[in-house]
Every structure is written in structure tokens, then in C-alpha cells.
Design a protein around this motif. Structure first.
Motif, PDB file in Angstrom:
ATOM      1  N   GLU A  86       0.824  -1.222   0.000  1.00  0.00           N
ATOM      2  CA  GLU A  86       0.000   0.000   0.000  1.00  0.00           C
ATOM      3  C   GLU A  86       0.857   1.272   0.000  1.00  0.00           C
ATOM      4  OE1 GLU A  86      -2.453  -0.796   3.361  1.00  0.00           O
ATOM      5  OE2 GLU A  86      -3.669  -2.252   2.224  1.00  0.00           O
ATOM      6  N   MET A  87       2.160   1.125   0.255  1.00  0.00           N
ATOM      7  CA  MET A  87       3.010   2.327   0.248  1.00  0.00           C
ATOM      8  C   MET A  87       3.148   2.827  -1.179  1.00  0.00           C
ATOM      9  SD  MET A  87       5.834   0.961   2.958  1.00  0.00           S
ATOM     10  CE  MET A  87       6.950   2.341   2.879  1.00  0.00           C
ATOM     11  N   ASP A  88       3.060   4.174  -1.362  1.00  0.00           N
ATOM     12  CA  ASP A  88       3.021   4.649  -2.750  1.00  0.00           C
ATOM     13  C   ASP A  88       4.351   4.499  -3.478  1.00  0.00           C
ATOM     14  OD1 ASP A  88       4.265   6.587  -1.339  1.00  0.00           O
ATOM     15  OD2 ASP A  88       2.892   8.217  -1.841  1.00  0.00           O
ATOM     16  N   VAL A  89       5.458   4.261  -2.726  1.00  0.00           N
ATOM     17  CA  VAL A  89       6.735   4.057  -3.439  1.00  0.00           C
ATOM     18  C   VAL A  89       6.934   2.607  -3.865  1.00  0.00           C
ATOM     19  CG1 VAL A  89       7.976   5.957  -2.339  1.00  0.00           C
ATOM     20  CG2 VAL A  89       7.991   3.698  -1.271  1.00  0.00           C
ATOM     21  N   CYS A  90       5.999   1.731  -3.483  1.00  0.00           N
ATOM     22  CA  CYS A  90       6.184   0.310  -3.778  1.00  0.00           C
ATOM     23  C   CYS A  90       6.227   0.087  -5.297  1.00  0.00           C
ATOM     24  CB  CYS A  90       5.048  -0.503  -3.168  1.00  0.00           C
ATOM     25  SG  CYS A  90       5.323  -2.255  -3.366  1.00  0.00           S
ATOM     26  N   PRO A  91       7.294  -0.533  -5.821  1.00  0.00           N
ATOM     27  CA  PRO A  91       7.389  -0.744  -7.278  1.00  0.00           C
ATOM     28  C   PRO A  91       6.258  -1.625  -7.802  1.00  0.00           C
ATOM     29  CG  PRO A  91       9.498  -1.148  -6.223  1.00  0.00           C
ATOM     30  CD  PRO A  91       8.488  -1.025  -5.129  1.00  0.00           C
ATOM     31  N   LEU A  92       5.854  -1.334  -9.021  1.00  0.00           N
ATOM     32  CA  LEU A  92       4.744  -2.086  -9.624  1.00  0.00           C
ATOM     33  C   LEU A  92       5.272  -3.285 -10.389  1.00  0.00           C
ATOM     34  CD1 LEU A  92       2.674   0.950 -10.868  1.00  0.00           C
ATOM     35  CD2 LEU A  92       2.507  -0.267  -8.711  1.00  0.00           C
ATOM     36  N   GLU A  93       4.381  -4.262 -10.556  1.00  0.00           N
ATOM     37  CA  GLU A  93       4.796  -5.516 -11.180  1.00  0.00           C
ATOM     38  C   GLU A  93       5.313  -5.304 -12.609  1.00  0.00           C
ATOM     39  OE1 GLU A  93       2.839  -9.648 -10.702  1.00  0.00           O
ATOM     40  OE2 GLU A  93       1.864  -8.748 -12.436  1.00  0.00           O
TER      41      GLU A  93
END
Length: 987
Positions: A249-256
């Protein structure tokens, strides 16, 4: 015992003395739970001294004295002995122990102290209780520090390698079923999430760097492995799920898919034709690198069919149930596992990773049996639709999710599981030698353990089969640069592994069988007859198949490679009715195809495939023809076709043996195609291409040269045809190279002359001179070329071009023709009063010298032209001076008389030139004086001196000059300083 202590001595070296370290180790139920060592080493791994003490205890248990826990020993002492024991202990270590001893004594003597509320006392030498957690010692702070350090180096200094080895360590811990595996992965992930670059990349909207991206992928895959642990406790799983959700849920989390671009509609979505499509693509949920692990938390291992598959090799259906359709078994009674393929493969990876290799193999075999059954059913479906699909020539059937390049790497996982079971471990051989060059693994056939009759299959042949099935799957190109790049990378990884397999007869049989199925597989196979226009191309895969099959079944190898040559995304526009993949439907704007970021790479792979076939087909005219047709039909880039032509030429002309004519002809034909493709478009390599083509045609022989000379207009521009092609063909080197006889030389020369005249007609400005040069040895052709120049001179040619040809004519011994062309050139020229450094001045001086040398008449003819075109005083005075120095007509034209007398400036034609020069000086003087600055005064006085020399050539020149100077003093009396200088010099 539960506590091991000892001293470890490091021997002296040349520079360091001998050092002794004190080491203490606690252990519990076969695990080391804590360590301390005097060396103070900080690392994730135990120091050498801890390892040495542990190994000593393991290898020489009888040398280590085993004692009761200290509490037991104390229990046996009386009061006096206890007092003596404590005092001796304090004396031995009084500096370290005394403050603690005093404090403990005070607390024990105080009745209400905390120490007196507890029954008994601790004993570090006694073990933990049975309920206590027991896990291996892991220095968590060290893990954090190291990961932080490696991330801060951004993939440089081998930090990427270091992080990968930490991931490998986690896998190793999982395989040993060490509960610290998940803990270590958590610590690593926390540091990854705290990487300051993440927010920076997100703000800038740029993707994560390539190296970092691959590390994140591995992190995501490891979490899938952890949550799929078949024997983890429910509370552990729910704890992981909370963590994964929090990170996701953290907005810096890289996307798949590797972009942060999903917050904005990406360009392909923004341009879709109908609003419903773009709505659909924007509504797609945000998938992070942890999404698959979060989804994995919902999977369990309780299914009874699954349990039976993984727990026994002999799980088969009873023979009486084998009629009719079954979801659990195939017709041979072998179990099937009908789960979504990447998910099923993730289970295999989890079993393998958690130290259950047999179970992983059993599930793999069930998955492959399921894939085979699907392949058979898809073939049957295709047979019913074949006629209609072939008529349409396109299909909307494709897999939206490809297995190659998938985040869970399903094919790679099955392949590894199967090949690991077949590895021949060499004696005393570590995985990688110190030099870092890993030897390719050696495999042997291990028969598949099955409950049914001996299938004659081995895990190795299954590995090959599943790799071919996965690579041959027809699938749509995924969206986004990262996902597309991953498809290429994953494909290359699998092929590299396939190349480690020695193809013996068993594997060749598997290869052939699977290749035939792929060719017949219709829209379910990337090598089927009909594919989706956005299908991932099969060039790289087909190149491997071609090379592998060629020694065993050449026909099949060519059939397959030729089928794979297509690249439909470049050949057709997207059909408007195709809704299988909505966010790919940008057909018209902004370019002809969807965003295929890796298109350049894919086209070069297509070229590689073609090159491989050309090399193999050398000497076989029929095969070369079919390959050539495939290239001409499927490759759309001129630079790639040029590369193929060059490749073919290299292979056809080996340094140490004779040329191969079949392949040379193919090289020539490809070269000709490139010429036609690039004739009207700008290409910076065009000159190189033209030169190469002439070289190639020369190698092929005189007929090829005649042919390109005769059809030049469809291959070359007129300039190329004359200055490069014909000039090279007529050069001495070419004649020698071909060792031609006289008739052949004549034929070539005649073709070159015809070409030269045609080019001169079409583009006289650029080709006239080359045409004259090429026609020198043939009187009629030369005269024709000269006439073309004369006709074009008045309209289409510049003075530079005409002067150049005029000089050439003089050099060839045609002075009168040179004079005629020079006169024509003069009419195009205009030199202003201040252009005294103009590049054409030399040509003008040369033209006048030529006319003067021819005689009075020619000089008289050119002077009016000079006077009309040249308004620069210094140039005119230069011409005048030269004409008065020698007598005209010294060229000695036959049949002309020459008086040998110098010419007078009072009579025509020099009189006209003198008047023009004087008036040029007068005009130039006025022009210069309108805006003269004091620093140019000296130069101006010198200019007037030159003018006086010219004035004095006239009979009344001195009077004219005096009047001119008086005139100046009158008009420019305001310029006092300058006029003073004029008076000083000229009175």
C-alpha cells in the motif's frame, strides 16, 4: 551441553603475531542460538573462529569435556565451598566482575529487592525449556546494515552480486527449513522499501534502473515462495500477509510491470478509440511486486488430490475408471493438476525451495501431463476451425498471459526442477570454480517414476518438452518496456539452459515430436499457421530449434524457421473488431503499431534467424531460393537486409577457398533489393551500400556488372551511377580482378558510356563531367556528352560547374571548347565591388588568360562579358595588368598568324577594360568612404595608390586622377584627418 566455550588460536603470519580468541556458543535442539567471539567480527555469517570451535565439537566430541550445568555443580557445594568459589572468581576477574558482584550482594541482602521476588537463579549453561522458541542465531542489525550499504551503491562495485548472494542465502535457509529464512527476507525487504531512490524515481516518473528492477523481481518471487511453504503455521501466514499488504500500500512500492506510469493513463491507453476501452485499462487494479505473494496467501495445500499427487509416485486412477472424461486423471490413469499454470508452477518452486525435491518432481509431472492434454485438445479444436481461420488469415485467439517473461517464471521453474533431478554431480566439484567460469552441467537420463507401466520417459526429456511447449506458446506482447524486455531476457535464459543439453537420440525424438506439434498447433502455438498480429515473435526460439534440428531433420528445421520468419505487427494494421486485448488497440495513431518498445531488438533477431538459414543453405540453390523469398517478404528494414547481404557475401567468399556462386547470387539479389528500397529515401549509409553492391557484382562476374549498368535508373541516382558505379566498373582494378578479354572489356565500356550519357541527360549539373570522363575513349560518345553540356549550360548549370568542365576541356586539349564553356560560365557570374576574395576569382583570371592565349579575337569576345559580370576594381586591374604583359595568341592555334605585338590600352578591346576598371575604382572609393572608420585609413590610402597605377595607364590618366582627388577633398571635407593623409600622399 547447551553452552560451548573455548579458545581459538590464529597462527602467526609474516606480518601478524599469533592471536588467541575466546569464543562462546549457545545451542539448543541442534541449532546455534547465539554466538560471541573476541574478534568482534560483524557479518551476516559466523566468523571463522565460531565455525572452527563448532567443527571441533562436531568432529572430536570426545575431546570436549562434557560438564553438568553450573547450577548442578553449585548445588553440591557446602557454605564454605560456595564462599571460597565466589571469592576466587572475583579475584580472578576483579576488574570486570567486582562492580557487578557488589551490586548483586546489595540486592540479595535487601529483603524487598526484585532479585528476591524470583525463585532460583538463571543458568546460561542449562538449556532452554521445551516451550521456548528455538532458531538459528541471526545478527539482524548486520543484515540491515549490509543491505543498506549494497543498495546505496546502486548496483555498482559488485553490490548487485552481493544482494543476489543474500537472496541465494535466503533460498538456502528455506531449503534447510530454517525459520530465519523468512525473517532474513523481511529484514532485506524493509531495507529495500526504505531505499531513498524509490520516491525519487516515482516523482520523476522514470522507471527503476534495470539492475534494481531484477532484484525487486527476485524479492517478489521469494515472497511467493515463503507464503507457499506447505508446512507453515496459520499465524505465520497471517503475519506475513499483514506485512506484505502494508508494503504494497506504500506509494513508493514498485509495480509488477516495472513502471510508475500507472497513475497516469499511459500513452497507449490515452489514445484508444472508444472510451469504454480506456476506462477498462484505467480500472485495472494496481499490481505491485508483492501482489502475487498476497494472492499466494489464499492458496492452501489441503486438497486431497494434490496431497496424493505429491506424496506418492504410484498415485493412478483405477483402470475401470479410465473411460470417458475426467478432470483428475488422463486416459493412461496418470494424475492431472488443473490449476492456472503459473500458480501451479509457483507451488513447484515452493516445494523445491522448502526442501521437498521429490514432491516438486511429482507435481511437475502432473502439470506436464495436463499441458499435454491441453495441447491435444487445442489441436482438435483447431482442426474444426482450420478452414475458416486460414481463409481469414488472422486470429483473435491468443494467450493474454505468456509463460515466458512471466513474473513467476513458470517454465524456468519446471525446467530447473526436472534437470536438477538429472544432474551428474562430479566428485569434489564445487558449483563454480574459483576463476568464476562455471562448467556447463552434465546431465543423465533418469526414468520418470510412475505408477503405470514403464513410460520410457526421463525427467530430462520432460524438461526439454516443457521448455519447448512454453517457448512455443502463442502469446500477446505484454504492455510496457519492462515487461517486453523481460520476455526477451527470459527467452534467452531458457535457450542458454537448453544449449547445455547434449541432444542424444531420446532428446532428438522429443524435439522433433514437439516441433511437429508446434507447427500443427494452429492459433495455440506461436509457430502455428495463423497467429494474432500482436503475437510475441518466435525468431530467437526458432533460431535455436533450427540449429538443433538441422543435423537430424533438415526439412523440418527449414519448415519451422521459415514459418517463424514472419513479424505480423509490421505487416498489417490492427483489425477494428479485435477486442481480446483492449489496451493494445492503438492501430492508427500515433504510429502503425502499438508500443513495441523492443521492436528494434526483435527485428535484429529476425535478421539473425535469416542469416543462420542462409549460412546453412550455402550451396543448395533450392533452399537458398526459399530463404531469399522469406527475407524479401518478411524483413522491412533496409539496413537489416543490407546486413544480411553482407553476411551472405562474407560466407560466400572465404579467404582460403573458392567463392560459392549460389550464395553470392543471393547476396547480390539482397543488395539490389536494398538499392531499390533506399533509392528515394535518405539513408546515411547509402554511399557505403552502393560501393558494396559494385564489389559484390564484381565478385559475381561480368554479367552482373552489365546488368546493374543497364538497369541503373531503378537502383541508383544519376550521380551515384556515374561517379561511383560506372567509375568503379571502368577502373583498372576491376578489369584486373575479372581478367576480361577484349570483347568483354568493350561490352562493359559501351554499357558504362550509355549509362553516362543517360545520366548526363537526366542530371547535367552533377553528371556532365563524369560523363565526359567516361566517354573520353569513344569519339561519338564524347561529342554527344559535350553537346549535352552545351545544351544545358544556358539553363541548368552553375558557373562553378561550367568552369570545372571548361578547365577539364583545356586539360584534354580542347582550348576552343574550353573558351566557349568559360564564356558561358561568365554570363552566370556576378562579382560585386567588395567581393575581392570570392572563390570564382581564380576561374575568371584563368578564363581571361585562356582567351588571351588564344588570340585577339577571343580576348575581344570575353572582355565585354568580364566587364558586365565583374565590378570588383582589384580583380579588373589584375586582369588588365596580365593582358598587357605579353602578346596575345601565344597558344599557337594551327592556321592562325600571330603578330607577337603587345596590346595597347588605348585601343579596343583593352580600352573598354581600362575604362571599366577606372570606373570600378571610383565607385568603390565612394562606397568605402560612406562608412569608413579611422583604423582603416591607412589601408584606404594604399587602395588609392593602386587606383592611381590604373589611372596612369590611360593617356590623360594623371589629369583624370588629379580631378578625382580634388573631387574627393571637396565632397568629404568633413573627414579632416583622412583628407590630410590624402593631401600628404597625392598633393
Amino acid at each position: 551441553g547447551f553452552h560451548l566455550s573455548g579458545t581459538v588460536t590464529e597462527p602467526a603470519t609474516a606480518t601478524e603475531p599469533e592471536i588467541t580468541y575466546k569464543v562462546a556458543i549457545s545451542f539448543d535442539r541442534c541449532k546455534i542460538t547465539s554466538v560471541t567471539c573476541g574478534c568482534g567480527n560483524k557479518d551476516i555469517f559466523y566468523c571463522a573462529h565460531v565455525v572452527a570451535l563448532s567443527l571441533y565439537r562436531i568432529r572430536k566430541p570426545d575431546q570436549v569435556k562434557l560438564r553438568l550445568p553450573i547450577s548442578e555443580t553449585l548445588f553440591q557445594m557446602n557454605r564454605d565451598q560456595l564462599q571460597k568459589f565466589v571469592q576466587y572468581l572475583i579475584t580472578a576477574h576483579h576488574t570486570e566482575v567486582l562492580p557487578t558482584a557488589q551490586k548483586l550482594a546489595d540486592e540479595i541482602l535487601s529483603s524487598n529487592s526484585e532479585i528476591n521476588q524470583v525463585h532460583g537463579a538463571p543458568d546460561p549453561t542449562a538449556g532452554a525449556s521445551i516451550d521456548d522458541e528455538n532458531c538459528w542465531h541471526l545478527d539482524e542489525e548486520q543484515v540491515r546494515e549490509q543491505v543498506k550499504l549494497f543498495l546505496s551503491q546502486g548496483g555498482y562495485y559488485g553490490s548487485g552480486k552481493q544482494l543476489n548472494s543474500m537472496f541465494a542465502k535466503v533460498r538456502e535457509m528455506l531449503r534447510m527449513r530454517d525459520s530465519n529464512g523468512a525473517r532474513m527476507l523481511t529484514l532485506i525487504t524493509e531495507q529495500f522499501m526504505a531505499d531513498p531512490r524509490l520516491s525519487l524515481w516515482r516523482q520523476q516518473g522514470t522507471g527503476i534502473t534495470e539492475k534494481c528492477r531484477q532484484l525487486w523481481d527476485e524479492l517478489g518471487a521469494l515472497w511467493v515462495c515463503v507464503v507457499l511453504n506447505p508446512h507453515c503455521k496459520l499465524e505465520e501466514k497471517s503475519c506475513w500477509l499483514r506485512q506484505l499488504r502494508k508494503w504494497g500500500e506504500m506509494d513508493v512500492c514498485p509495480l509488477e510491470d516495472g513502471n510508475y506510469g500507472n497513475e497516469l493513463p499511459n500513452i497507449t491507453n490515452a489514445l484508444t478509440q472508444s472510451s469504454s476501452h480506456s476506462q477498462d485499462s484505467l480500472a485495472r487494479p494496481r499490481r505491485t511486486v508483492f501482489t502475487r505473494a498476497i494472492e499466494g496467501c489464499d492458496l492452501h495445500w489441503q486438497d486431497s488430490h494434490l496431497q496424493r499427487i505429491i506424496s506418492s509416485d504410484f498415485y493412478v486412477s483405477p483402470s475401470y475408471q479410465r473411460e470417458g472424461e475426467s478432470l483428475l486423471f488422463n486416459s493412461q490413469g496418470q494424475p492431472l493438476w488443473l490449476e492456472h499454470v503459473p500458480t501451479a508452477c509457483a507451488r513447484v518452486d515452493a516445494l523445491r525451495s522448502h526442501g521437498y525435491p521429490r514432491e516438486a518432481l511429482r507435481l511437475t509431472v502432473a502439470i506436464i501431463n495436463t499441458l499435454r492434454l491441453q495441447q491435444q485438445r487445442q489441436l482438435e479444436i483447431y482442426k474444426h476451425q482450420k478452414k475458416e481461420l486460414l481463409q481469414r488469415g488472422a486470429t483473435t485467439i491468443t494467450n493474454l498471459e505468456g509463460w515466458v517473461g512471466h513474473p513467476l517464471n513458470p517454465i524456468g521453474c519446471l525446467f530447473l526442477t526436472l534437470t536438477e533431478a538429472c544432474r551428474l554431480e562430479e566428485e569434489n566439484c564445487l558449483e563454480i570454480s574459483d576463476a568464476g567460469d562455471s562448467k556447463p552441467p552434465v546431465y543423465q537420463h533418469v526414468p520418470v517414476a510412475t505408477g503405470s507401466q514403464d513410460s520410457g520417459e526421463s525427467y530430462l526429456s520432460l524438461a526439454l518438452e516443457v521448455a519447448l511447449m512454453g517457448m512455443g506458446q502463442q502469446r500477446v506482447m505484454p504492455e510496457g518496456l519492462y515487461a517486453q524486455d523481460k520476455v526477451c531476457r527470459n527467452e534467452e535464459q531458457i535457450i542458454a539452459r537448453l544449449q547445455d543439453l547434449e541432444l542424444d537420440p531420446v532428446l532428438v525424438q522429443t524435439l522433433r515430436k514437439q516441433c511437429i506439434l508446434l507447427l500443427e498447433g494452429g492459433p495455440f502455438s506461436g509457430l502455428g499457421e495463423v497467429i494474432h498480429r500482436e503475437s510475441v515473435p518466435m525468431h530467437t526460439f526458432a533460431k535455436y530449434l533450427f540449429s538443433a534440428l538441422l543435423p537430424h531433420d533438415a526439412d523440418l528445421a527449414y519448415k519451422l524457421a521459415l514459418r517463424a520468419m514472419r513479424l505480423p505487427v509490421l505487416e498489417t494494421t490492427a483489425p477494428s473488431s479485435d477486442v481480446t486485448h483492449p489496451h493494445h488497440l492503438v492501430s492508427v495513431v500515433p504510429s502503425r503499431y502499438p508500443r513495441w518498445f523492443t521492436l528494434g531488438h526483435l527485428e535484429s533477431q529476425q535478421c539473425e534467424l535469416a542469416s543462420t538459414m542462409l549460412t546453412a543453405a550455402k550451396g543448395d540453390m533450392l533452399r537458398l531460393r526459399t530463404v531469399l523469398e522469406a527475407i524479401q517478404k518478411n524483413i522491412h528494414s533496409s539496413s537489416l537486409i543490407f546486413k544480411l547481404a553482407q553476411d551472405a557475401f562474407k560466407i560466400a567468399t572465404p579467404a582460403d577457398s573458392n567463392s560459392d556462386t549460389t550464395l553470392l547470387n543471393v547476396a547480390l539479389e539482397l543488395g539490389l533489393q536494398v538499392m531499390r528500397m533506399t533509392l528515394s529515401t535518405l539513408n546515411w549509409r547509402r554511399r557505403e551500400m552502393v560501393r558494396w553492391l559494385v564489389t559484390c557484382a564484381t565478385e559475381v562476374g561480368v554479367r552482373a556488372l552489365v546488368s546493374i549498368l543497364q538497369s541503373w535508373y531503378s537502383l541508383f541516382t544519376p550521380t551515384e551511377a556515374t561517379s561511383i558505379v560506372a567509375a568503379t566498373v571502368m577502373s583498372h582494378n576491376t578489369i584486373l580482378r575479372l581478367s576480361l578479354d577484349y570483347p568483354q572489356r568493350e561490352e562493359l565500356a559501351s554499357c558504362a558510356r550509355t549509362l553516362a550519357l543517360q545520366c548526363a541527360m537526366k542530371d547535367p549539373q552533377n553528371c556532365a563531367l563524369s560523363a565526359l570522363t567516361l566517354c573520353e575513349k569513344d569519339h561519338i560518345a564524347f561529342e554527344t556528352a559535350y553537346q549535352i553540356v552545351i545544351d544545358a549550360a544556358s539553363t541548368g548549370m552553375t558557373y562553378t560547374q561550367l568552369f570545372t568542365i571548361a578547365r577539364y576541356m583545356e586539360h584534354r586539349g580542347y582550348p576552343l571548347r574550353a573558351f566557349k564553356l568559360a564564356s558561358l560560365a561568365m554570363t552566370h557570374l556576378n562579382l560585386a565591388y567588395n567581393q575581392d576574395t570570392h572563390p570564382a576569382i581564380n576561374d575568371v583570371l584563368w578564363a581571361c588568360a585562356l582567351s588571351h592565349s588564344l588570340g585577339k579575337n577571343e580576348l575581344a569576345a570575353i572582355i565585354p562579358l568580364v566587364v558586365k559580370s565583374v565590378h570588383c576594381a582589384t580583380v579588373l586591374s589584375d586582369i588588365l595588368r596580365r593582358c598587357t604583359m605579353t602578346a596575345p595568341g601565344l597558344a599557337g592555334i594551327p592556321g592562325r598568324r600571330n603578330s607577337g605585338k603587345l596590346m595597347s590600352t588605348d585601343k579596343a578591346p583593352l580600352r573598354q577594360l581600362l575604362d571599366a576598371t577606372i570606373s570600378a575604382y571610383i565607385n568603390t572609393t565612394h562606397s568605402r568612404l560612406t562608412h569608413i572608420s579611422p583604423r582603416h585609413y591607412g589601408e584606404f590610402i594604399e587602395f588609392l595608390s593602386k587606383a592611381r597605377e590604373t589611372f596612369l595607364l590611360a593617356q590623360d590618366g594623371h589629369i583624370q586622377f588629379a580631378q578625382f582627388i580634388d573631387n574627393l577633398k571637396q565632397i568629404y571635407k568633413g573627414k579632416k584627418k583622412l583628407m590630410l593623409l590624402v593631401r600628404e600622399r597625392f598633393g
